[in-house]
Design an enzyme around this catalytic site. Sequence first.
Site, PDB file in Angstrom:
ATOM      1  N   ASP A 343       0.851  -1.199   0.000  1.00  0.00           N
ATOM      2  CA  ASP A 343       0.000   0.000   0.000  1.00  0.00           C
ATOM      3  C   ASP A 343       0.889   1.251   0.000  1.00  0.00           C
ATOM      4  O   ASP A 343       2.113   1.162   0.068  1.00  0.00           O
ATOM      5  CB  ASP A 343      -0.959  -0.013   1.206  1.00  0.00           C
ATOM      6  CG  ASP A 343      -0.229  -0.056   2.539  1.00  0.00           C
ATOM      7  OD1 ASP A 343       0.878  -0.618   2.609  1.00  0.00           O
ATOM      8  OD2 ASP A 343      -0.752   0.488   3.538  1.00  0.00           O
ATOM      9  N   HIS A 670       1.667  -9.195  -3.078  1.00  0.00           N
ATOM     10  CA  HIS A 670       0.679  -8.110  -3.146  1.00  0.00           C
ATOM     11  C   HIS A 670       1.384  -6.760  -3.085  1.00  0.00           C
ATOM     12  O   HIS A 670       2.025  -6.426  -2.091  1.00  0.00           O
ATOM     13  CB  HIS A 670      -0.287  -8.267  -1.974  1.00  0.00           C
ATOM     14  CG  HIS A 670      -1.312  -7.192  -1.867  1.00  0.00           C
ATOM     15  ND1 HIS A 670      -2.506  -7.244  -2.544  1.00  0.00           N
ATOM     16  CD2 HIS A 670      -1.328  -6.044  -1.170  1.00  0.00           C
ATOM     17  CE1 HIS A 670      -3.210  -6.162  -2.263  1.00  0.00           C
ATOM     18  NE2 HIS A 670      -2.509  -5.416  -1.421  1.00  0.00           N
ATOM     19  N   ASP A 718       0.680 -17.811  -3.723  1.00  0.00           N
ATOM     20  CA  ASP A 718       1.500 -16.782  -4.378  1.00  0.00           C
ATOM     21  C   ASP A 718       0.667 -16.060  -5.430  1.00  0.00           C
ATOM     22  O   ASP A 718       0.891 -16.222  -6.633  1.00  0.00           O
ATOM     23  CB  ASP A 718       2.748 -17.413  -5.003  1.00  0.00           C
ATOM     24  CG  ASP A 718       3.666 -16.356  -5.605  1.00  0.00           C
ATOM     25  OD1 ASP A 718       3.603 -15.196  -5.154  1.00  0.00           O
ATOM     26  OD2 ASP A 718       4.425 -16.684  -6.532  1.00  0.00           O
ATOM     27  N   GLU A 727       1.804 -10.496   1.079  1.00  0.00           N
ATOM     28  CA  GLU A 727       2.219  -9.108   0.897  1.00  0.00           C
ATOM     29  C   GLU A 727       3.737  -9.009   1.108  1.00  0.00           C
ATOM     30  O   GLU A 727       4.378  -9.921   1.611  1.00  0.00           O
ATOM     31  CB  GLU A 727       1.472  -8.185   1.880  1.00  0.00           C
ATOM     32  CG  GLU A 727       1.617  -6.719   1.514  1.00  0.00           C
ATOM     33  CD  GLU A 727       0.483  -5.831   2.039  1.00  0.00           C
ATOM     34  OE1 GLU A 727      -0.499  -6.361   2.570  1.00  0.00           O
ATOM     35  OE2 GLU A 727       0.601  -4.602   1.895  1.00  0.00           O
TER      36      GLU A 727
HETATM   37  O1  9MR Z   1       1.713  -6.965   9.566  1.00  0.00           O
HETATM   38  C1  9MR Z   1       0.494  -6.455  10.084  1.00  0.00           C
HETATM   39  C2  9MR Z   1      -0.190  -7.530  10.891  1.00  0.00           C
HETATM   40  O2  9MR Z   1       0.615  -7.897  11.992  1.00  0.00           O
HETATM   41  C3  9MR Z   1      -1.542  -7.040  11.345  1.00  0.00           C
HETATM   42  O3  9MR Z   1      -2.226  -8.084  12.001  1.00  0.00           O
HETATM   43  C4  9MR Z   1      -2.346  -6.530  10.147  1.00  0.00           C
HETATM   44  C5  9MR Z   1      -3.677  -5.938  10.539  1.00  0.00           C
HETATM   45  O4  9MR Z   1      -3.520  -4.730  11.233  1.00  0.00           O
HETATM   46  O5  9MR Z   1      -1.627  -5.538   9.455  1.00  0.00           O
HETATM   47  C6  9MR Z   1      -0.389  -5.967   8.959  1.00  0.00           C
HETATM   48  O6  9MR Z   1       0.250  -4.895   8.375  1.00  0.00           O
HETATM   49  C7  9MR Z   1      -0.280  -4.356   7.192  1.00  0.00           C
HETATM   50  C8  9MR Z   1      -0.669  -2.916   7.482  1.00  0.00           C
HETATM   51  O7  9MR Z   1      -1.758  -2.872   8.357  1.00  0.00           O
HETATM   52  C9  9MR Z   1      -0.949  -2.103   6.225  1.00  0.00           C
HETATM   53  N1  9MR Z   1       0.142  -2.208   5.294  1.00  0.00           N
HETATM   54  C10 9MR Z   1       0.415  -3.601   4.925  1.00  0.00           C
HETATM   55  C11 9MR Z   1       0.826  -4.371   6.156  1.00  0.00           C
HETATM   56  C12 9MR Z   1       1.252  -5.797   5.803  1.00  0.00           C
HETATM   57  O8  9MR Z   1       0.186  -6.590   5.410  1.00  0.00           O
END
Ligand code: 9MR
Length: 747
Positions: A343, A670, A718, A727
């Site tokens: 993102d 992602h 994947d 991601e």
């Molecule tokens: O890595 C994060 C994970 O531990 C959390 O449970 C999740 C939900 O809050 O978010 C993950 O982080 C994401 C972030 O919120 C937004 N950018 C992408 C991150 C990786 O997926």
Amino acid sequence: MKRRRTVLLTLAALLGATLTGLPAGPAAADEVEQLKNGAFDTTTAPWWTTSNVTAGLSDGQLCADVPGGTANRWDAAVGQNDVTLVKGESYRFAFKASGAPAGHVVRAIVGLQVSPYDTYFEISPQLIVSGDTYSYIFTSPVDTAQAQVAFQAGGSADAWRMCLDDVSLLGGVPPEVYHPDTGPRVRVNQVGYLPSGPKNATLVTDATTRLPWQLRNAGGTTVAHGWSVPRGVDVSSGQNVHSIDFGAYRKPGKGFTLVADGETSRPFDIGTGDYEQLRLDSLKYYYTQRSGIAIRDDLRPGYGRPAGHVDVPPNRGDSNVPCQPGVCDYTLDVTGGWYDAGDHGKYVVNGGIATWELLSTYERELLARTGESGRLRDGTLALPESGDKVPDILDEARWELEFLLRMQVPDGRPLAGMAHHKVHDEQWTGLPLLPSDDPQKRELHPPSTQATLNLAATAAQAARLYRPYDRAFAAKALTAARKAWTAALAHPAMYASASDGTGGGTYDDTNATDEFYWAAAELYLTTGEKQFADHVRTSPVNTADIFGPLGFDWGRTAAAGRLDLATVPSKLPGRDKLRQSVVQGADRYLATLTSQPYGMPYAPVDNVYDWGSSAQVLNNAVVLATAYDITGASKYRDGATQSMDYILGRNALNISYVTGYGEVNSHNEHSRWYAHELDPNLPNPPRGTLAGGPNSSIQDPYAQSRLQGCVGQFCYIDDIQSWSTNETAINWNAALARMASFVADQG
Ligand code: 9MR
């Protein structure tokens, strides 16, 4: 074109009752068409278009003139609304499409027609002039009467014409069962084993007694042989497995294979070169994650792109960002930093732990017996700053540090010294989307205690590491760290809201005692001041058992403090005990690794693989590596090294989770800009990118439609659509860089 409606029964339902004598399962549903007028024989109604698209009938098809010069796929589209989807039901989404001139991409989606525009299925084929037929099966993750089918054709510089026919969304089709192709049943580290290091593999087999194995060199000659050790059913995968230890063989070479039970493993090397390269590639990843600067194609061929979020339309820019309504009445320049993941958000807590892990990778090179800081010297990472006589890893980390400093509330404002938790888009955007094409409004979110302490910890650590290169920056960082510390003490429980997740992640956390401990530790190690030593020594975290099964991450930061207190020289009373506690944590991870037939130091409670499990495996390995640095005992070095095997292919899916490493590797992570899977003109993630990895909770619709009921290691796919399992993220790659650097140093 006319189409007949098909009414079929599944074969299983026809056979079920008669042949097996068992009652047939639920009656097979008729296949029912969900769309109106997908044949376009007499009209295009009820299909809609965006106002910039002109559509009409042509030879029994719908043809649409798509304008050039739009930014996003969804800026020019044709669609149908008010489609009903039933959760758990499988659908076949099929259509004919052509495009002229050739080479244009259409993003065909089934998703929600209203905000937040969730996508349940999407595919982005590149269309040909003569047209082709496309057909896919997916399972709906939701119940809704507000779904849409849309063909998004924007994002092209030039105008083009798209024609559609026989568009169908057929419900009641048999679901597609996903069987990952896991290749040969002998699972190895597909990259390489250190000549003097441990060499282990896992064999998936029904056999319950030992089996012979052979190690073959690239010419096919057997150079070693032995017997496997039956290990029974492995909890993490549900497979019956054996383990194979070929560590007695120590000769370097390329293209080895391991043969057992009639299967030949994927090839691997014995040597150190791959880890030298992985150390650099995993660190080079950060340059292409940078916000606020154009990425130079000469430095990263294939990855050049315009600067993101520098106030050039359609970006609204990061140089003058307001708060969410009601949060503050000023704006801040928060340009720079790294995009968090796939993102365009920038989050102080995840930026903090990622920066710490990169700085610690460097600091370990200064301090550890196998470290050598020259390995990360100026010129190693091909950065715009290369040649400035500063180690490149420090130049890269500074890009994020400068951003973290900008997130601090300025003097004279309410909550001065605190750090805003995050800055991101007002609404979620779709994929693909270059940073420079993001049209959303950017907003600052409220300050949090955790963000403030992340800033304090990393800025304090920076103050000691940048001092030899830039005294002014080191001093500025320390001032900011002290200010943040004081502000956090005054506001010890300002937590980010768990419901503030529109347009970006929440990174919510309701416990800041670990962040206080970590920040105090870094401030103490840099200044030696008693006030910080006192906080460390009286914190309950100082004596707590912090090396649990999950490992440390952005929300559990106590280990960051403990590891640094144990390794960075200081006069802290009780330091020996802290060093011992790291070794005790490592003993536990070593026991876990030994009990796991796939050899990773990770066994989550109830086999629930967490979000980003790849990085958790690596961070547990960091504890092992640190125990080696503390004790010099080879069992910890071997455990840390062996942990890489799981990441690089010795796992249930027989996949390397690092892009470009290993014969079969994750490469569709992602991301809005490494989105090759959706747009052939964009690149895959760069070499050395770590995928989040198996996640039992499969939060994204795509994983839910493919991986329902998955066991542990199998909860991964994947595909770019699977943001909960696949991601890329700055904190995860930092764990990879730190471990790759450690392993490279053992060569
Ligand atoms: O890595 C994060 C994970 O531990 C959390 O449970 C999740 C939900 O809050 O978010 C993950 O982080 C994401 C972030 O919120 C937004 N950018 C992408 C991150 C990786 O997926």
